[in-house]
Design a protein around this motif. Sequence first.
Motif, PDB file in Angstrom:
ATOM      1  N   GLY A   1       2.660   1.413  -8.961  1.00 33.18           N
ATOM      2  CA  GLY A   1       2.505   1.017  -7.560  1.00 33.18           C
ATOM      3  C   GLY A   1       3.224  -0.289  -7.264  1.00 33.18           C
TER       4      GLY A   1
ATOM      5  N   VAL B   1       1.191   2.966  -1.906  1.00 30.53           N
ATOM      6  CA  VAL B   1      -0.187   3.217  -1.461  1.00 30.53           C
ATOM      7  C   VAL B   1      -0.794   4.370  -2.249  1.00 30.53           C
ATOM      8  CG1 VAL B   1      -1.558   4.141   0.445  1.00 30.53           C
ATOM      9  CG2 VAL B   1       0.020   2.252   0.855  1.00 30.53           C
TER      10      VAL B   1
ATOM     11  N   TYR C   1      -1.574   3.156  -5.861  1.00 31.63           N
ATOM     12  CA  TYR C   1      -2.727   2.252  -5.877  1.00 31.63           C
ATOM     13  C   TYR C   1      -4.026   3.034  -5.663  1.00 31.63           C
ATOM     14  CZ  TYR C   1       0.431  -1.796  -5.440  1.00 31.63           C
ATOM     15  OH  TYR C   1       1.390  -2.753  -5.654  1.00 31.63           O
ATOM     16  N   THR C   2      -3.968   4.021  -4.772  1.00 30.33           N
ATOM     17  CA  THR C   2      -5.153   4.826  -4.485  1.00 30.33           C
ATOM     18  C   THR C   2      -5.588   5.612  -5.712  1.00 30.33           C
ATOM     19  OG1 THR C   2      -4.507   5.014  -2.164  1.00 30.33           O
ATOM     20  CG2 THR C   2      -6.099   6.623  -2.985  1.00 30.33           C
TER      21      THR C   2
ATOM     22  N   ARG D   1      -2.717  -3.067  -2.184  1.00 28.41           N
ATOM     23  CA  ARG D   1      -2.656  -1.923  -1.264  1.00 28.41           C
ATOM     24  C   ARG D   1      -2.735  -2.397   0.178  1.00 28.41           C
ATOM     25  NH1 ARG D   1      -6.764   3.175  -1.682  1.00 28.41           N
ATOM     26  NH2 ARG D   1      -8.194   1.638  -0.798  1.00 28.41           N
TER      27      ARG D   1
ATOM     28  N   ASP E   1      -9.089  -3.030   3.185  1.00 30.89           N
ATOM     29  CA  ASP E   1      -8.835  -3.271   1.763  1.00 30.89           C
ATOM     30  C   ASP E   1      -8.973  -4.743   1.412  1.00 30.89           C
ATOM     31  OD1 ASP E   1      -8.502  -0.705   0.946  1.00 30.89           O
ATOM     32  OD2 ASP E   1      -6.339  -0.795   0.685  1.00 30.89           O
TER      33      ASP E   1
END
Length: 227
Positions: free
Chosen positions: A79, A92, A95-96, A121, A137
């Motif tokens: 990421g 994104v 990271y998710t 993120r 976030d």
Amino acid sequence: GSVLLVKEPFLTSSLNNADEFYIKVESPSDIVILSDQDFTAEFCGLTNLKQLLSSKIWSEYVKEEEEKKHTFDELNAQGNRCFCEKNFHQAVRLYTKALSLAHQSGSIVKRSDVKKALSNRAAAYLRLDMFYRAYQDAQRALDIVEEEDSATTATTVTLNNEKALYRMGKAAYCMRQYETALDSFTKCLLVNPKNREARLDAEKSRQRIEESRTGQYDMRSLLEQAR
């Protein structure tokens, strides 16, 4: 517009109309949602399994299955690389995936690393103009209590808080929540009084608040900012 891979589908008829049929799946785990890309044209042209296996759709599915074997640190590092390459959508997504691993039962991911991933993120969401998600976030990152993590140093806590506060302020400012933005920038400056960007954005927030109270605008300043 999403493309789904269905592992165990079967047809079932409508209760109201015997001529209508639906694809039915017994378990949500039998449905794989591919990443958010536009496969419509290619998908509609597929007519057999051989075409599917050589298609972009299948390669995306294989890539996602491979990513499931990666650790939090690996996905987080990927990421970061995508962010540096300005591929913010992919950043994104990675990271998710990393954060989903961190939230699984038995996970040993440190709080400081989860906090950093959330803050990163948020930065990616800001670049995509997804301000509310960025704000969420950053807020979640600040809500994480790091004192219980013995491996976390005071310097790491301070740095993570500074970035999260600044990104929360930026998100609030872009949503025109200027008082909230000013509060975040002010807290950021308490952490690091030398943060030039936070100081400048705090002043901008004060100007917007004053304008909303008085109805008077410094047009020269606004034009300079626009340039």
